[in-house]
Write an enzyme that holds these catalytic residues in place. Sequence first.
Site, PDB file in Angstrom:
ATOM      1  N   GLY A  96      20.939  65.587 -16.652  1.00  0.00           N
ATOM      2  CA  GLY A  96      20.666  65.766 -18.072  1.00  0.00           C
ATOM      3  C   GLY A  96      19.980  64.511 -18.569  1.00  0.00           C
ATOM      4  O   GLY A  96      18.757  64.437 -18.707  1.00  0.00           O
ATOM      5  N   CYS A 114      29.161  55.621 -44.438  1.00  0.00           N
ATOM      6  CA  CYS A 114      30.330  54.873 -44.894  1.00  0.00           C
ATOM      7  C   CYS A 114      31.407  54.839 -43.816  1.00  0.00           C
ATOM      8  O   CYS A 114      32.455  55.487 -43.933  1.00  0.00           O
ATOM      9  CB  CYS A 114      30.847  55.499 -46.182  1.00  0.00           C
ATOM     10  SG  CYS A 114      29.576  55.453 -47.441  1.00  0.00           S
TER      11      CYS A 114
HETATM   12  C1  PLP Z   1      27.087  66.765 -18.832  1.00  0.00           C
HETATM   13  C2  PLP Z   1      27.036  67.384 -17.496  1.00  0.00           C
HETATM   14  C3  PLP Z   1      25.959  67.119 -16.647  1.00  0.00           C
HETATM   15  C4  PLP Z   1      24.843  66.170 -16.993  1.00  0.00           C
HETATM   16  O1  PLP Z   1      25.243  64.842 -16.987  1.00  0.00           O
HETATM   17  P1  PLP Z   1      24.147  63.697 -17.145  1.00  0.00           P
HETATM   18  O2  PLP Z   1      24.915  62.443 -17.056  1.00  0.00           O
HETATM   19  O3  PLP Z   1      23.499  63.876 -18.464  1.00  0.00           O
HETATM   20  O4  PLP Z   1      23.186  63.851 -16.013  1.00  0.00           O
HETATM   21  C5  PLP Z   1      25.931  67.765 -15.422  1.00  0.00           C
HETATM   22  N1  PLP Z   1      26.916  68.611 -15.046  1.00  0.00           N
HETATM   23  C6  PLP Z   1      27.973  68.873 -15.838  1.00  0.00           C
HETATM   24  C7  PLP Z   1      29.015  69.813 -15.370  1.00  0.00           C
HETATM   25  C8  PLP Z   1      28.078  68.267 -17.079  1.00  0.00           C
HETATM   26  O5  PLP Z   1      29.129  68.523 -17.860  1.00  0.00           O
END
Ligand code: PLP
Length: 428
Positions: free
Chosen positions: A288, A355
């Site tokens: 991600g 705030c």
């Molecule tokens: C959030 C998540 C990802 C992605 O993680 P990154 O650190 O953004 O690469 C991948 N797999 C699962 C199951 C996640 O919950």
Amino acid sequence: MHSFAYKNSALHCEAVNLSDIASAMGTPTFVYSRKTIMDDLSELKEALAPLDAHIAYAVKACSNMAILNLMAKQGVGFDIVSGGELWRVIHAGGDPTRCTYAGVGKTEAEIRYALNHKIYCFNCESENELREINRIAGEMGVKAPVAVRVNPNVEANTHKYITTGTKENKFGVDFSRIEELYATIAAEMPHLYIRGLQMHIGSQLTEVSPFVKAIEKVAPMARKFKELYNIEFWSIGGGIGIIYDGCLASGSAEWWTAHPEQITLKSYAEAIIPLLQPIGLKILVEPGRRLVGNAACLLTTCLYEKKGEAKTFKMIDAGMNDIIRPALYEGYHEIWPVKEHKNDTIVADIVGPICESGDFQAQNREIADVKPGEILAEMSAGAYGFSMASTYNSRPLAAEVLVDGDKWHVIRKRQTMAQMVEDESLPE
Ligand SMILES: *Cc1c(COP(=O)(O)O)cnc(C)c1O
């Protein structure tokens, strides 16, 4: 490598001067670089080429429809964590049959929705969730594809709030209980079929060793399940880290040469390929942050400065509602003036208008001595930035822009006040 750099003393994203975007759009505005995303995606695909690897972009990092569409066009699948994310993927042109569905709290409505769209797999986090999916699939007269998320109990050396693979975390099923659970699925849940095995040990990992440790630990299990249940895939999760401290400099090749310890897509792939290739399973990776994090900045305006007895504060028009990472998990973001400064740094706290004392973007930071009215770029803002934004303090959601070469496109208009309250109503 990202595409943000000073040219003629003005900070650019690709060939666009960020001042131009700030003038046209106002601030706060997120600016994404299409080239950065595309380059990283190609690099990852190339690095993983020796494997039967499939990329499932983790939608929660940045879920703007234009970003999802960009990923879909590159043939990427998606890792989702809610029915809302599945809806986004489908409406952004993504293929639901290439979606894996993670998360510890899937509701009945979400499970039905995902089954109707024939997602690739439910990555399950508890026995009770498996039983619920089994029940629902039975009622719908279908067989649900499932994998279980194994918690390998490996320390990821990242912030405690984004560690997910130790015994202390709510995620996954203990390593010691997985084999028994797979046997239970096979014996007692006729409306499920076991399609794979999943793990995800944490986020923002800056070294390869935790990935290697987790894969080494779980590999024998993956082999065994391939034999026993004929599983088709092993998802090794996401978690590859990006550059926060050093972000702007990391736009140049020299920076990478000087920082050989920093995880790269290549070093990640080279470390894991020899462990995974002999197993002969389809390998899912779920990045991600790594695909979008360094690909965006948040433009914000300096509003005021205040010199207190102990500290100097620079007030900006972006708050923790726009980007919550510093408040939530001590996230660090570099902040640069869009018009370059030379030799006038001070030490200050960069704080937002919310705030809350937790509403800061930087504390005790050596930064250019920017004056009210100047535009700043908060770097590495593409992941868990806009996707975590809220309207707290009744501040409408920020705008988002996608740069492509010397052009840029609005991919989300700034929310209006009326839109902010449109679903609210007075009692009769
Ligand atoms: C959030 C998540 C990802 C992605 O993680 P990154 O650190 O953004 O690469 C991948 N797999 C699962 C199951 C996640 O919950």
